[in-house]
Design a protein around this motif. Structure first.
Motif, mmCIF file in Angstrom:
data_model
loop_
_atom_site.group_PDB
_atom_site.id
_atom_site.type_symbol
_atom_site.label_atom_id
_atom_site.label_comp_id
_atom_site.label_asym_id
_atom_site.label_seq_id
_atom_site.Cartn_x
_atom_site.Cartn_y
_atom_site.Cartn_z
ATOM 1 N N TYR A 96 0.804 -1.206 0.066
ATOM 2 C CA TYR A 96 -0.011 0.161 0.045
ATOM 3 C C TYR A 96 0.877 1.339 0.044
ATOM 4 O O TYR A 96 0.711 2.189 -0.707
ATOM 5 C CB TYR A 96 -0.962 -0.090 1.240
ATOM 6 C CG TYR A 96 -1.882 -1.030 1.354
ATOM 7 C CD1 TYR A 96 -3.186 -1.061 0.355
ATOM 8 C CD2 TYR A 96 -2.025 -2.026 2.135
ATOM 9 C CE1 TYR A 96 -4.116 -2.044 0.276
ATOM 10 C CE2 TYR A 96 -2.847 -3.203 2.259
ATOM 11 C CZ TYR A 96 -4.030 -3.134 1.349
ATOM 12 O OH TYR A 96 -4.969 -3.954 1.370
ATOM 13 N N GLY A 123 1.302 4.103 -3.037
ATOM 14 C CA GLY A 123 0.826 5.288 -2.435
ATOM 15 C C GLY A 123 2.094 6.382 -3.036
ATOM 16 O O GLY A 123 1.566 7.280 -3.725
ATOM 17 N N SER A 134 -5.263 12.264 -3.936
ATOM 18 C CA SER A 134 -6.645 11.672 -3.156
ATOM 19 C C SER A 134 -6.543 10.094 -3.215
ATOM 20 O O SER A 134 -6.411 9.505 -2.102
ATOM 21 C CB SER A 134 -8.022 11.889 -3.815
ATOM 22 O OG SER A 134 -8.815 11.350 -3.065
ATOM 23 N N GLU A 135 -6.020 9.571 -4.412
ATOM 24 C CA GLU A 135 -5.838 8.068 -4.505
ATOM 25 C C GLU A 135 -4.570 7.755 -3.569
ATOM 26 O O GLU A 135 -4.552 6.728 -2.797
ATOM 27 C CB GLU A 135 -5.502 7.577 -5.890
ATOM 28 C CG GLU A 135 -6.916 7.808 -6.641
ATOM 29 C CD GLU A 135 -6.557 7.486 -8.166
ATOM 30 O OE1 GLU A 135 -5.881 6.416 -8.444
ATOM 31 O OE2 GLU A 135 -6.928 8.160 -8.925
ATOM 32 N N LYS A 138 -3.654 9.223 -0.734
ATOM 33 C CA LYS A 138 -3.886 9.318 0.548
ATOM 34 C C LYS A 138 -4.592 8.027 0.968
ATOM 35 O O LYS A 138 -4.205 7.581 2.091
ATOM 36 C CB LYS A 138 -4.769 10.446 0.724
ATOM 37 C CG LYS A 138 -5.274 10.508 2.023
ATOM 38 C CD LYS A 138 -6.772 10.931 2.535
ATOM 39 C CE LYS A 138 -8.018 10.725 1.370
ATOM 40 N NZ LYS A 138 -8.967 10.361 1.910
ATOM 41 N N ASP A 139 -5.482 7.524 0.009
ATOM 42 C CA ASP A 139 -6.128 6.278 0.465
ATOM 43 C C ASP A 139 -5.227 5.137 0.932
ATOM 44 O O ASP A 139 -5.311 4.112 1.764
ATOM 45 C CB ASP A 139 -7.240 5.981 -0.587
ATOM 46 C CG ASP A 139 -8.364 6.876 -0.883
ATOM 47 O OD1 ASP A 139 -8.501 7.576 0.292
ATOM 48 O OD2 ASP A 139 -8.832 6.778 -1.853
ATOM 49 N N GLN A 140 -4.022 5.016 0.040
ATOM 50 C CA GLN A 140 -3.144 3.994 -0.143
ATOM 51 C C GLN A 140 -2.351 4.195 1.116
ATOM 52 O O GLN A 140 -2.084 3.057 2.050
ATOM 53 C CB GLN A 140 -2.151 3.719 -1.119
ATOM 54 C CG GLN A 140 -3.034 3.524 -2.607
ATOM 55 C CD GLN A 140 -4.022 2.409 -2.429
ATOM 56 O OE1 GLN A 140 -3.394 1.268 -1.667
ATOM 57 N NE2 GLN A 140 -5.007 2.263 -2.986
ATOM 58 N N GLU A 181 -3.247 5.492 3.906
ATOM 59 C CA GLU A 181 -4.104 5.191 5.155
ATOM 60 C C GLU A 181 -4.348 3.845 5.133
ATOM 61 O O GLU A 181 -4.290 3.411 6.523
ATOM 62 C CB GLU A 181 -5.638 6.012 4.863
ATOM 63 C CG GLU A 181 -6.583 5.683 6.028
ATOM 64 C CD GLU A 181 -7.591 6.626 5.716
ATOM 65 O OE1 GLU A 181 -8.224 7.056 6.854
ATOM 66 O OE2 GLU A 181 -8.064 6.989 4.677
ATOM 67 N N LYS A 182 -4.417 2.987 4.390
ATOM 68 C CA LYS A 182 -4.451 1.490 4.262
ATOM 69 C C LYS A 182 -3.356 1.077 4.947
ATOM 70 O O LYS A 182 -3.157 0.203 5.690
ATOM 71 C CB LYS A 182 -4.950 1.013 3.091
ATOM 72 C CG LYS A 182 -6.118 1.156 2.400
ATOM 73 C CD LYS A 182 -6.318 0.671 1.066
ATOM 74 C CE LYS A 182 -7.792 1.159 0.361
ATOM 75 N NZ LYS A 182 -7.850 0.635 -0.935
ATOM 76 N N ARG A 196 -3.215 1.328 8.614
ATOM 77 C CA ARG A 196 -4.093 0.558 9.054
ATOM 78 C C ARG A 196 -3.780 -0.863 9.251
ATOM 79 O O ARG A 196 -4.322 -1.756 10.197
ATOM 80 C CB ARG A 196 -5.559 0.442 8.469
ATOM 81 C CG ARG A 196 -6.346 1.945 8.456
ATOM 82 C CD ARG A 196 -7.597 1.712 7.910
ATOM 83 N NE ARG A 196 -8.489 3.156 8.090
ATOM 84 C CZ ARG A 196 -9.697 3.165 7.269
ATOM 85 N NH1 ARG A 196 -10.041 2.583 6.183
ATOM 86 N NH2 ARG A 196 -10.117 4.405 7.527
ATOM 87 N N PHE A 227 1.807 10.206 4.387
ATOM 88 C CA PHE A 227 0.120 10.491 4.611
ATOM 89 C C PHE A 227 0.183 12.142 4.941
ATOM 90 O O PHE A 227 -0.599 12.712 4.223
ATOM 91 C CB PHE A 227 -0.409 9.722 5.636
ATOM 92 C CG PHE A 227 -1.770 9.859 5.976
ATOM 93 C CD1 PHE A 227 -2.797 8.971 5.069
ATOM 94 C CD2 PHE A 227 -2.357 10.717 6.745
ATOM 95 C CE1 PHE A 227 -4.208 9.317 5.166
ATOM 96 C CE2 PHE A 227 -3.758 10.872 6.892
ATOM 97 C CZ PHE A 227 -4.584 10.038 6.136
#
Length: 221
Positions: free
Chosen positions: A71, A75, A85-86, A88-90, A92-93, A96, A108
């Motif tokens: 991830y 990212g 935006s994409e 950021k999602d990676q 964040e994953k 997590r 991030f």
């Protein structure tokens, strides 16, 4: 050492072809292991083969949805493509999954800065600095974000640490100069930092402009 470890060693020694061969063998021997795909993707990414790299990272995630490194790597590629935006999602994953290092928190937070969300960025940049206090760029971006949120005292503290770590950081001196001259109303101290920025980088236009504006204002008083 296994093939992945040997491949990483070869990569560190600049032996690109050997690294690719070893990572290919690692994938062939263990096609269900995400690590080989991540490593191969990293090599592709390093030589600008980002489309192919993304395919390898996505395959790694398919094999192991908890592969934080995949991830994070994906990212980074998306960030370089300015798909913030994409990206950021990676990132964040990756967090997590339990990935706990300064790089992922910095990326991030820095991505959130690009998305003009400094309040959301700040705790992640702060965490990056806590985890990797030697990371000058992370500390500098943290300082800038604090300044942008008008937390000037803490911003100045961080920027002072930046110039302690990297004495030729012209941008940090510029921002210290602005903070002291304008926000803290210590004009002479601010000017000294701005002049220091120009000593380091003669064409630092922002510092030159700031000095001109401050001196003009002083002459008009």
């Amino acid at each position: 050492m296994n093939k992945n470890e040997l491949g990483i060693q070869a990569l560190q020694e600049g032996k690109m072809e050997e690294a690719l061969k070893l990572f290919t063998e690692a994938i062939e021997e263990n096609p269900g292991d995400s690590v080989g795909y991540i490593n191969f993707g990293n090599v592709l990414s390093s030589v600008g083969e980002t489309v192919r790299a993304k395919n390898f990272y996505e395959k790694a995630i398919e094999l192991d949805p908890k592969a934080g490194a995949a991830y994070y790597a994906l990212g980074n590629v998306l960030f370089q493509e300015e798909k913030f935006s994409e990206a950021k999602d990676q990132f964040e994953k990756a967090i997590r999954t339990g990935m706990e290092n300064g790089d992922v928190y910095f990326m991030f937070g820095f991505t959130m800065v690009q998305l003009d969300q400094p309040k959301l960025a700040m705790p992640y940049l702060q965490r990056a600095v806590e985890l990797t206090p030697e990371d000058v760029e992370a500390r500098f971006q943290y300082g800038l974000t604090l300044a942008g949120l008008e937390e000037i005292d803490e911003a100045v503290k961080q920027l002072h640490l930046v110039v302690e770590q990297q004495p030729d950081h012209a941008d940090a001196y510029y921002n210290l100069g602005v903070a002291y001259a304008i926000h803290l109303e210590q004009v002479e101290k601010g000017l000294s930092f701005l002049r220091r920025a120009l000593e380091i980088q003669e064409d630092h236009m922002l510092s030159s402009y700031a000095i001109s504006m401050i001196e003009q204002a002083m002459n008009e008083e």
